[in-house]
Design a protein around this motif. Structure first.
Motif, PDB file in Angstrom:
ATOM      1  N   THR A  89      -8.739  -8.694  -8.511  1.00 38.35           N
ATOM      2  CA  THR A  89     -10.137  -7.902  -8.245  1.00 38.35           C
ATOM      3  C   THR A  89      -9.507  -6.502  -8.040  1.00 38.35           C
ATOM      4  N   PRO A  90     -10.271  -5.420  -8.188  1.00 39.49           N
ATOM      5  CA  PRO A  90      -9.976  -4.168  -8.149  1.00 39.49           C
ATOM      6  C   PRO A  90      -9.425  -3.818  -6.495  1.00 39.49           C
ATOM      7  N   THR A  91     -10.130  -4.376  -5.592  1.00 40.11           N
ATOM      8  CA  THR A  91      -9.808  -4.321  -4.077  1.00 40.11           C
ATOM      9  C   THR A  91      -8.229  -4.949  -3.958  1.00 40.11           C
ATOM     10  N   GLY A  92      -8.293  -6.030  -4.436  1.00 40.72           N
ATOM     11  CA  GLY A  92      -6.875  -6.788  -4.168  1.00 40.72           C
ATOM     12  C   GLY A  92      -5.714  -5.845  -5.062  1.00 40.72           C
ATOM     13  N   LYS A  93      -5.921  -5.317  -6.172  1.00 38.63           N
ATOM     14  CA  LYS A  93      -4.871  -4.433  -6.661  1.00 38.63           C
ATOM     15  C   LYS A  93      -4.692  -3.129  -6.092  1.00 38.63           C
ATOM     16  N   LEU A  94      -5.705  -2.776  -5.556  1.00 38.20           N
ATOM     17  CA  LEU A  94      -5.338  -1.706  -4.588  1.00 38.20           C
ATOM     18  C   LEU A  94      -4.848  -1.737  -3.531  1.00 38.20           C
ATOM     19  N   GLU A  95      -4.971  -2.778  -2.663  1.00 35.68           N
ATOM     20  CA  GLU A  95      -4.314  -3.235  -1.624  1.00 35.68           C
ATOM     21  C   GLU A  95      -2.753  -3.696  -2.089  1.00 35.68           C
ATOM     22  N   ASN A  96      -2.689  -4.431  -2.769  1.00 42.56           N
ATOM     23  CA  ASN A  96      -1.231  -4.933  -3.133  1.00 42.56           C
ATOM     24  C   ASN A  96      -0.596  -3.770  -3.607  1.00 42.56           C
ATOM     25  N   GLY A  97      -1.082  -2.925  -4.486  1.00 43.14           N
ATOM     26  CA  GLY A  97      -0.394  -1.849  -5.005  1.00 43.14           C
ATOM     27  C   GLY A  97       0.019  -0.877  -4.092  1.00 43.14           C
ATOM     28  N   CYS A  98      -0.649  -0.383  -3.056  1.00 42.28           N
ATOM     29  CA  CYS A  98      -0.444   0.565  -1.832  1.00 42.28           C
ATOM     30  C   CYS A  98       0.463  -0.090  -0.995  1.00 42.28           C
ATOM     31  N   LEU A  99       0.379  -1.172  -0.522  1.00 46.25           N
ATOM     32  CA  LEU A  99       1.452  -1.862   0.512  1.00 46.25           C
ATOM     33  C   LEU A  99       2.601  -2.164  -0.320  1.00 46.25           C
ATOM     34  N   GLY A 100       2.567  -2.502  -1.714  1.00 45.98           N
ATOM     35  CA  GLY A 100       3.818  -2.610  -2.226  1.00 45.98           C
ATOM     36  C   GLY A 100       4.660  -1.233  -2.568  1.00 45.98           C
ATOM     37  N   LEU A 101       3.690  -0.264  -2.725  1.00 47.22           N
ATOM     38  CA  LEU A 101       4.467   1.014  -2.887  1.00 47.22           C
ATOM     39  C   LEU A 101       5.347   1.624  -1.758  1.00 47.22           C
ATOM     40  N   ALA A 102       4.657   1.193  -0.489  1.00 49.50           N
ATOM     41  CA  ALA A 102       5.299   1.612   0.712  1.00 49.50           C
ATOM     42  C   ALA A 102       6.589   1.007   0.946  1.00 49.50           C
ATOM     43  N   GLY A 103       6.535  -0.562   0.636  1.00 53.40           N
ATOM     44  CA  GLY A 103       7.630  -1.265   0.636  1.00 53.40           C
ATOM     45  C   GLY A 103       8.691  -0.799  -0.164  1.00 53.40           C
ATOM     46  N   GLU A 104       8.406  -0.734  -1.653  1.00 53.12           N
ATOM     47  CA  GLU A 104       9.563  -0.575  -2.283  1.00 53.12           C
ATOM     48  C   GLU A 104      10.030   0.842  -2.304  1.00 53.12           C
ATOM     49  N   SER A 105       9.061   2.036  -1.993  1.00 50.63           N
ATOM     50  CA  SER A 105       9.606   3.271  -1.676  1.00 50.63           C
ATOM     51  C   SER A 105      10.786   3.399  -0.596  1.00 50.63           C
ATOM     52  N   GLY A 106      10.265   2.373   0.528  1.00 48.55           N
ATOM     53  CA  GLY A 106      11.230   2.287   1.486  1.00 48.55           C
ATOM     54  C   GLY A 106      12.614   1.722   1.390  1.00 48.55           C
ATOM     55  N   GLU A 107      12.614   0.814   0.380  1.00 49.25           N
ATOM     56  CA  GLU A 107      14.085   0.243  -0.252  1.00 49.25           C
ATOM     57  C   GLU A 107      14.670   1.369  -0.950  1.00 49.25           C
ATOM     58  N   CYS A 108      14.080   2.213  -1.652  1.00 54.19           N
ATOM     59  CA  CYS A 108      14.749   3.312  -2.254  1.00 54.19           C
ATOM     60  C   CYS A 108      15.318   4.315  -1.051  1.00 54.19           C
ATOM     61  N   CYS A 109      14.411   4.488  -0.109  1.00 53.91           N
ATOM     62  CA  CYS A 109      15.014   5.479   1.089  1.00 53.91           C
ATOM     63  C   CYS A 109      16.169   4.633   1.642  1.00 53.91           C
TER      64      CYS A 109
END
Length: 111
Positions: free
Chosen positions: A18-38
């Motif tokens: 669903t669009p909402t699921g993609k938005l939630e998964n995407g934003c939360l995943g961005l936070a986690g993965e960018s944190g791994e870069c940091c």
């Protein structure tokens, strides 16, 4: 490969339908993965590790995957995201980056 080809191929591996699921998964995943870069950078600067460029490449790919997921959640392509960003940058810095323009951007001057 262009942005839209990447996004289409990457979407084969998602489980958010669903669009909402993609938005939630995407934003939360961005936070986690960018944190791994940091975290890789922190280890390099403060803990004596070598900068693991192969691992950084992996994490940047994960960040890109989640950007594509977030874009899909709001119904846009990665190409649209890229074009929009370049247009914003051209407006903000028409002659290339300038510290003066950065300090006095209209969105900061109006509160």
């Amino acid at each position: 490969m262009n942005f839209n080809e990447y996004q289409k191929l990457a979407q084969r591996t998602n489980n958010s339908k669903t669009p909402t699921g993609k938005l939630e998964n995407g934003c939360l995943g961005l936070a986690g993965e960018s944190g791994e870069c940091c975290d890789l950078l922190k280890k390099f600067f403060f803990q004596g590790h070598e900068l693991d460029k192969a691992k950084m490449l992996d994490e940047l790919g994960d960040v890109l995957w989640y950007i594509g997921e977030t874009a899909a959640g709001i119904g846009v392509t990665l190409e649209e995201v890229a074009i929009h960003n370049i247009e914003k940058l051209k407006t903000r810095y028409p002659d290339g980056f300038s510290a003066e323009r950065s300090l006095h951007r209209p969105e900061y001057e109006n509160g």
